[in-house]
Design a protein around this motif. Sequence first.
Motif, mmCIF file in Angstrom:
data_model
loop_
_atom_site.group_PDB
_atom_site.id
_atom_site.type_symbol
_atom_site.label_atom_id
_atom_site.label_comp_id
_atom_site.label_asym_id
_atom_site.label_seq_id
_atom_site.Cartn_x
_atom_site.Cartn_y
_atom_site.Cartn_z
ATOM 1 N N ASP A 139 -4.046 0.462 -2.720
ATOM 2 C CA ASP A 139 -4.483 -0.923 -2.586
ATOM 3 C C ASP A 139 -6.018 -1.005 -2.551
ATOM 4 O O ASP A 139 -6.628 -0.555 -1.579
ATOM 5 C CB ASP A 139 -3.894 -1.530 -1.315
ATOM 6 C CG ASP A 139 -4.178 -3.021 -1.183
ATOM 7 O OD1 ASP A 139 -4.998 -3.551 -1.970
ATOM 8 O OD2 ASP A 139 -3.595 -3.651 -0.281
ATOM 9 N N GLU A 142 0.832 -1.208 0.000
ATOM 10 C CA GLU A 142 0.000 0.000 0.000
ATOM 11 C C GLU A 142 0.864 1.254 0.000
ATOM 12 O O GLU A 142 1.914 1.310 0.655
ATOM 13 C CB GLU A 142 -0.897 -0.024 1.259
ATOM 14 C CG GLU A 142 -1.738 1.223 1.462
ATOM 15 C CD GLU A 142 -2.844 1.358 0.444
ATOM 16 O OE1 GLU A 142 -3.976 0.895 0.741
ATOM 17 O OE2 GLU A 142 -2.592 1.936 -0.626
ATOM 18 N N SER A 151 -4.676 -2.362 5.628
ATOM 19 C CA SER A 151 -4.949 -3.468 4.709
ATOM 20 C C SER A 151 -4.242 -4.677 5.268
ATOM 21 O O SER A 151 -3.238 -4.551 5.964
ATOM 22 C CB SER A 151 -4.467 -3.142 3.301
ATOM 23 O OG SER A 151 -3.149 -2.668 3.301
#
Lengths: 113, 112
Positions: free
Chosen positions: B27, B2, B94
């Motif tokens: 992402d 990311e 994430s």
Amino acid sequence: DTTVKQNPRYKLARVGKPVNLICSQTMNHDTMYWYQKKPNQAPKLLLFYYDKILNREADTFEKFQSSRPNNSFCSLYIGSAGLEYSAMYLCASSRAGTNTEVFFGKGTRLTVV
Amino acid sequence: GEQVEQRPPHLSVREGDSAFITCTYTDPNSYYFFWYKQEPGASLQLLMKVFSSTEINEGQGFTVLLNKKDKRLSLNLTAAHPGDSAAYFCAVRSGSFNKLTFGAGTRLAVCP
């Protein structure tokens, strides 16, 4: 108490010397993190402990060590400090889960000379 | 992995004006989004978290907008006052373990 405590707040180290930074939390969090922040840059995750398991990020794998002797304490260790290690080091903790908050300490400002 | 870009890096507004900060991320699997505020000498404090495809969340004196289609997260301080002067960071989660990817921050100064 939702504070993450970091000691010391300021640290001066010589090039080539080891550095050990300390972090503690009393929230019984299973995960503790170390981030590095340089001026005008984003905090960058270095490593984290989930329970007793250490996870180091790929690009900082060899530069930093850590230990977690118990649930409350976590240290960040630099074996041989270089000038590039000068930064603010932020410790954080959280409980595992999808909707949990990450709590941050005030940081330790490391200056390597 | 990311990547998060935050703009602007510095922002100066007059008291009562709006202050708008934006982050874009890369992402598409990122699913939790955060805004933190950091006052001088203090720790990062969570302002708000958002989780949805498109969401507007209102807090005390600010609004957070998430647009997952555009991969954009924004913070709008609607009527800034000097106490809002601080650094603001967006962060994106994430993967697992609450690993956060941060933006580089916005230093906001609110002038009386």
